[in-house]
Design an enzyme around this catalytic site. Sequence first.
Site, PDB file in Angstrom:
ATOM      1  N   CYS A  81     -24.450 -46.376  37.895  1.00 18.68           N
ATOM      2  CA  CYS A  81     -25.217 -46.728  36.796  1.00 18.68           C
ATOM      3  C   CYS A  81     -24.677 -48.289  36.592  1.00 18.68           C
ATOM      4  O   CYS A  81     -24.926 -49.243  37.470  1.00 18.68           O
ATOM      5  CB  CYS A  81     -24.756 -45.960  35.475  1.00 18.68           C
ATOM      6  SG  CYS A  81     -25.823 -46.457  34.154  1.00 18.68           S
ATOM      7  N   ASP A 139     -35.715 -41.499  38.441  1.00 18.26           N
ATOM      8  CA  ASP A 139     -34.882 -42.404  37.624  1.00 18.26           C
ATOM      9  C   ASP A 139     -35.633 -43.346  36.944  1.00 18.26           C
ATOM     10  O   ASP A 139     -36.255 -44.463  37.381  1.00 18.26           O
ATOM     11  CB  ASP A 139     -33.710 -43.064  38.541  1.00 18.26           C
ATOM     12  CG  ASP A 139     -32.897 -44.000  37.513  1.00 18.26           C
ATOM     13  OD1 ASP A 139     -33.200 -43.943  36.345  1.00 18.26           O
ATOM     14  OD2 ASP A 139     -31.834 -44.138  38.077  1.00 18.26           O
ATOM     15  N   HIS A 170     -31.639 -40.107  36.751  1.00 19.08           N
ATOM     16  CA  HIS A 170     -30.644 -40.945  36.553  1.00 19.08           C
ATOM     17  C   HIS A 170     -29.373 -40.191  36.294  1.00 19.08           C
ATOM     18  O   HIS A 170     -29.282 -39.182  35.566  1.00 19.08           O
ATOM     19  CB  HIS A 170     -30.955 -41.918  35.593  1.00 19.08           C
ATOM     20  CG  HIS A 170     -30.041 -43.179  35.493  1.00 19.08           C
ATOM     21  ND1 HIS A 170     -29.735 -44.133  36.119  1.00 19.08           N
ATOM     22  CD2 HIS A 170     -28.935 -43.230  34.386  1.00 19.08           C
ATOM     23  CE1 HIS A 170     -28.908 -44.943  36.044  1.00 19.08           C
ATOM     24  NE2 HIS A 170     -28.500 -44.434  34.608  1.00 19.08           N
TER      25      HIS A 170
END
Length: 208
Positions: A81, A139, A170
Amino acid sequence: MLRSCMRLAGYGFVVAAPEIYHRLEKPGTAIAFDDAGRTRGLEDAGKTTVAEIDRDCRAVLDYLAQHARVAPSKLGAAGFCIGGHLSFRAALQPDVRATVCFYGTGIHDGKLGKDLDAGSLQRAGDIKGELLMIFGESDPHVPKEGREKIRAALQQAGVKYRVKLYPAEHAFMRDEGARYDPECTDMAFADMIHLYRSTFGESSRATP
C-alpha cells in the site's frame, strides 16, 4: 507487518521494518485495521514529508549495510500500500538491487504523505536494480489507467521491471478483513522470493 516480516525472515533474509510514523507515534505502536486506525494512519501520513521518508529509508539501508549478517551488495526493499510507494522510493537509492511494490498507492499520481506530488515516477530513471510491481486487478486505488501510466514510465526510463496482476482487490495480502486472498498472497509472496533469490544469485531449495 510483523507476520510478513517473520515469514520473509523464514526464507533466510535479514528483515528490517522501520516505523514510518515514529515522529508522531510512540515506539512499538500498532495501528489497528479498522476505520479509526485507517483515519489515524492517513492523518499521520499527511503530516510526514517525502524528505523525511527518504531520510528514514537511507538510515535503514545504511543500518542494514553495516549489519554483520547482511551483504551490502544484496540490499532489497518491499512494501504494501503506502509502503509499496515507499519501496519504490527505496528503489531510487543506488545500492538497492531488488524491489517489490505490492499495490503501491500514489505512484501513478504522485500522492505521498504531506507532499501533493512526490515526483517518484518522474525519477524512475534513477532505478538501477530490478523492480517488481504487483497489483490486484480490482484495486480502485491503482486503476488500470494508473497501472498503464506506471508501466509506460518504467518502459521509457529503461528500468528492468515486471508487472504482475492478480484477480484480487486492494490490500489482498493483508490477512485481516474480507479482501484477504490467501491463494493470491502465496503466489505474490513467491514472486518476491524468486526476485530476491534470482537477483542476489541465491538458489531456491524448492523445485520449479
